[in-house]
Design a protein around this motif. Sequence first.
Motif, mmCIF file in Angstrom:
data_model
loop_
_atom_site.group_PDB
_atom_site.id
_atom_site.type_symbol
_atom_site.label_atom_id
_atom_site.label_comp_id
_atom_site.label_asym_id
_atom_site.label_seq_id
_atom_site.Cartn_x
_atom_site.Cartn_y
_atom_site.Cartn_z
ATOM 1 N N THR A 15 -60.750 -36.994 -12.438
ATOM 2 C CA THR A 15 -60.975 -36.151 -13.612
ATOM 3 C C THR A 15 -59.965 -35.005 -13.708
ATOM 4 O O THR A 15 -60.078 -34.170 -14.602
ATOM 5 C CB THR A 15 -62.392 -35.559 -13.599
ATOM 6 N N ARG A 16 -59.005 -34.961 -12.806
ATOM 7 C CA ARG A 16 -57.996 -33.891 -12.778
ATOM 8 C C ARG A 16 -58.664 -32.515 -12.699
ATOM 9 O O ARG A 16 -58.293 -31.577 -13.405
ATOM 10 C CB ARG A 16 -57.099 -33.949 -14.014
ATOM 11 N N ASP A 17 -59.636 -32.405 -11.847
ATOM 12 C CA ASP A 17 -60.356 -31.145 -11.710
ATOM 13 C C ASP A 17 -59.394 -30.052 -11.231
ATOM 14 O O ASP A 17 -58.672 -30.248 -10.253
ATOM 15 C CB ASP A 17 -61.502 -31.318 -10.694
ATOM 16 N N PRO A 18 -59.381 -28.876 -11.896
ATOM 17 C CA PRO A 18 -58.502 -27.792 -11.451
ATOM 18 C C PRO A 18 -58.765 -27.367 -10.010
ATOM 19 O O PRO A 18 -57.869 -26.853 -9.344
ATOM 20 C CB PRO A 18 -58.838 -26.651 -12.421
ATOM 21 N N ALA A 19 -59.980 -27.593 -9.528
ATOM 22 C CA ALA A 19 -60.335 -27.173 -8.173
ATOM 23 C C ALA A 19 -59.557 -27.933 -7.100
ATOM 24 O O ALA A 19 -59.476 -27.474 -5.962
ATOM 25 C CB ALA A 19 -61.837 -27.341 -7.938
ATOM 26 N N VAL A 20 -58.988 -29.097 -7.442
ATOM 27 C CA VAL A 20 -58.177 -29.836 -6.468
ATOM 28 C C VAL A 20 -56.697 -29.764 -6.822
ATOM 29 O O VAL A 20 -55.884 -30.521 -6.289
ATOM 30 C CB VAL A 20 -58.648 -31.303 -6.308
ATOM 31 N N GLY A 21 -56.332 -28.867 -7.713
ATOM 32 C CA GLY A 21 -54.924 -28.589 -7.979
ATOM 33 C C GLY A 21 -54.196 -29.584 -8.839
ATOM 34 O O GLY A 21 -52.963 -29.646 -8.801
ATOM 35 N N LEU A 22 -54.926 -30.347 -9.669
ATOM 36 C CA LEU A 22 -54.267 -31.387 -10.460
ATOM 37 C C LEU A 22 -54.316 -31.139 -11.966
ATOM 38 O O LEU A 22 -53.926 -31.994 -12.738
ATOM 39 C CB LEU A 22 -54.908 -32.755 -10.160
ATOM 40 N N HIS A 23 -54.792 -29.984 -12.361
ATOM 41 C CA HIS A 23 -54.882 -29.701 -13.794
ATOM 42 C C HIS A 23 -53.489 -29.389 -14.337
ATOM 43 O O HIS A 23 -52.702 -28.689 -13.710
ATOM 44 C CB HIS A 23 -55.820 -28.516 -14.037
#
Length: 212
Positions: free
Chosen positions: A100-108
């Motif tokens: 989901t490209r969650d910002p919490a894992v640095g992929l946003h």
Amino acid sequence: MAEAMGLRERKKIQTAKRIYRIAVALFVERGFDNVSVQEVADAAEVSKMTVFNYFGSKEDLVFRPMEEHFGDAARAVRERHPGESAVDAVRRQFLEMVETRDPAVGLHAEPFAGQVRRLVMETPVLMERAVLGAQKGTRDLAALLAEETGDPMLAVIAAAMLSAARNALIEEHHDRIAAGESPDAVAADAAERARHAFALIENGLSGYAVKA
């Protein structure tokens, strides 16, 4: 009444988000220590008291929206499926966040997430808060595993390994994007990198904390 309450809640969320983004923009531009809460309030066109109603402290202006993610690994283990091990649960959650490209894992893809990270890393008081938050997340995971398994020592080891895997993956995502790779390029092999990372610790934790 339900519709009115819904509208009020939506307005509160919008106000908090506006204050948060304005605060981060000011901190990035001028430095965290050089911006007062009153200046944030003035820029957001709210009172200083309103800022504190939404965010309990100046540091919370940076951390409140992200703080829940310090407990992601513990949440994954707590909510795991019957027959699922602790490793499987943390890996599954992480792969879902990658997807989901969650910002919490640095992929946003939005640059804002990177700005927040740089702000934290360049501000000692914020970096200390980040370290303490991460440590608390690991302790909470260890406490949960100790309660389930009855072995506090092994629980601490397992929690440290799982937290380290997640943190290393997230740091790699941020570092690659900061070095010039596109979020799409990083995301393209992020799932495979995550599988390798968790496989590295899986043999040592294989069969550990399988939910009955």
